[in-house]
Design an enzyme around this catalytic site. Sequence first.
Site, PDB file in Angstrom:
ATOM      1  N   ASN A 262       0.865  -1.178   0.000  1.00 17.68           N
ATOM      2  CA  ASN A 262       0.000   0.000   0.000  1.00 17.68           C
ATOM      3  C   ASN A 262       0.902   1.228   0.000  1.00 17.68           C
ATOM      4  OD1 ASN A 262      -1.779   2.060   0.545  1.00 17.68           O
ATOM      5  ND2 ASN A 262      -2.250   1.391   2.644  1.00 17.68           N
TER       6      ASN A 262
ATOM      7  N   LYS B  45       0.160   4.251  -0.308  1.00 16.41           N
ATOM      8  CA  LYS B  45      -0.451   5.468   0.278  1.00 16.41           C
ATOM      9  C   LYS B  45      -0.187   6.664  -0.644  1.00 16.41           C
ATOM     10  CE  LYS B  45      -0.127   3.295   4.725  1.00 16.41           C
ATOM     11  NZ  LYS B  45      -0.032   3.417   6.185  1.00 16.41           N
TER      12      LYS B  45
ATOM     13  N   HIS C 250      -9.441   1.171   4.569  1.00 16.09           N
ATOM     14  CA  HIS C 250      -8.185   1.311   5.328  1.00 16.09           C
ATOM     15  C   HIS C 250      -8.433   2.227   6.537  1.00 16.09           C
ATOM     16  CE1 HIS C 250      -4.108   2.536   6.375  1.00 16.09           C
ATOM     17  NE2 HIS C 250      -3.731   1.412   5.812  1.00 16.09           N
TER      18      HIS C 250
ATOM     19  N   GLU D 243      -6.850   4.611   7.692  1.00 12.91           N
ATOM     20  CA  GLU D 243      -6.659   6.047   7.408  1.00 12.91           C
ATOM     21  C   GLU D 243      -7.890   6.626   6.717  1.00 12.91           C
ATOM     22  OE1 GLU D 243      -2.864   5.607   5.467  1.00 12.91           O
ATOM     23  OE2 GLU D 243      -2.000   5.010   7.389  1.00 12.91           O
TER      24      GLU D 243
ATOM     25  N   GLU E  98      -5.299  -4.877  10.593  1.00 17.81           N
ATOM     26  CA  GLU E  98      -4.261  -3.866  10.835  1.00 17.81           C
ATOM     27  C   GLU E  98      -4.566  -3.090  12.111  1.00 17.81           C
ATOM     28  OE1 GLU E  98      -2.215  -2.735   6.860  1.00 17.81           O
ATOM     29  OE2 GLU E  98      -3.985  -1.481   7.099  1.00 17.81           O
TER      30      GLU E  98
ATOM     31  N   GLY F 238       2.671   2.236  10.680  1.00 19.51           N
ATOM     32  CA  GLY F 238       3.637   3.317  10.503  1.00 19.51           C
ATOM     33  C   GLY F 238       4.370   3.704  11.781  1.00 19.51           C
TER      34      GLY F 238
ATOM     35  N   SER G 141       3.536  -2.152  10.265  1.00 21.35           N
ATOM     36  CA  SER G 141       4.995  -2.228  10.451  1.00 21.35           C
ATOM     37  C   SER G 141       5.571  -3.612  10.131  1.00 21.35           C
ATOM     38  CB  SER G 141       5.389  -1.789  11.870  1.00 21.35           C
ATOM     39  OG  SER G 141       4.977  -0.449  12.093  1.00 21.35           O
TER      40      SER G 141
HETATM   41  P1  PGA Z   1       2.981   0.263   7.553  1.00 22.39           P
HETATM   42  O1  PGA Z   1       1.510   0.492   6.926  1.00 22.39           O
HETATM   43  O2  PGA Z   1       3.498  -1.033   6.972  1.00 22.39           O
HETATM   44  O3  PGA Z   1       3.773   1.457   7.111  1.00 22.39           O
HETATM   45  O4  PGA Z   1       2.813   0.173   9.032  1.00 22.39           O
HETATM   46  C1  PGA Z   1       0.618  -0.574   6.810  1.00 22.39           C
HETATM   47  C2  PGA Z   1      -0.696  -0.088   6.237  1.00 22.39           C
HETATM   48  O5  PGA Z   1      -1.190   0.970   6.618  1.00 22.39           O
HETATM   49  O6  PGA Z   1      -1.294  -0.785   5.376  1.00 22.39           O
END
Ligand code: PGA
Length: 250
Positions: free
Chosen positions: A9, A11, A95, A97, A167, A173, A213
Amino acid sequence: MRKPIIAGNWKMHKTAGEGVILVQELNALTNAVNDVEIVVCPPFTALTAIAAAIAGTNIGLGAQNMHWEEKGAFTGEIAPGMLKDIGCTHVIIGHSERRQYFAETDQTVNNKLKAALKAGLKPIMCVGEALVDREANATERVVGAQVKGGLEGLSAQQVAGLVIAYEPIWAIGTGRTASAEDANAVCAFIRRTVAEMFGQASAESIRIQYGGSVKPDNVAELMAKPDIDGALVGGASLEAESFSKLVKFK
Ligand code: PGA
């Protein structure tokens, strides 16, 4: 058995040109892999260029979001059929976010899942609890409600082909990964919830990713767990070297 699926992803990162370079580098490192499904999810503006760059490779193409209507007066939105038309195979839905910053709810996630399936896209539905939920021992309540709300009204057959990404928001992140045990426990809970709703066959064939992460140094431990069938990866998907290591987790 379930084929592992590793999805990147991106983003809001990478121009079309930068994305093409990334998938070219990635393909050089992963083109011999045939026992793992590989998907990249670039921003909308890079999808067309990347569709061309990955044609004929083992890399699938996903969008990060879409609207649930087929067309209409929805300024700034993208329809499922538009994604399909430019070569997308997958789409990330709900997601955290999107839920956090763009007011997505289990209801909009449900609308989008149905629309994606209707358009012939493979949805990756995201669920996950916030830190306050985990600290209040409410992880199963929160994730269970997201799974039930998101999947409502789907058929057992549709659910069997889905991908759900678990997640935990506090792990995204942050560099703070859930332990493999904790991640697997929630993925197993999601599978049990699917079994209750749609039966054992759907539960056994649905693929459940962990996200938050995921890095080259923790992927093997996560992927060794019985209920973790893949990873949804943000940060570590932005470089070919690290993403290829996740794809080649074995
Ligand atoms: P990350 O993001 O691997 O940077 O923690 C995962 C995600 O939001 O899908």
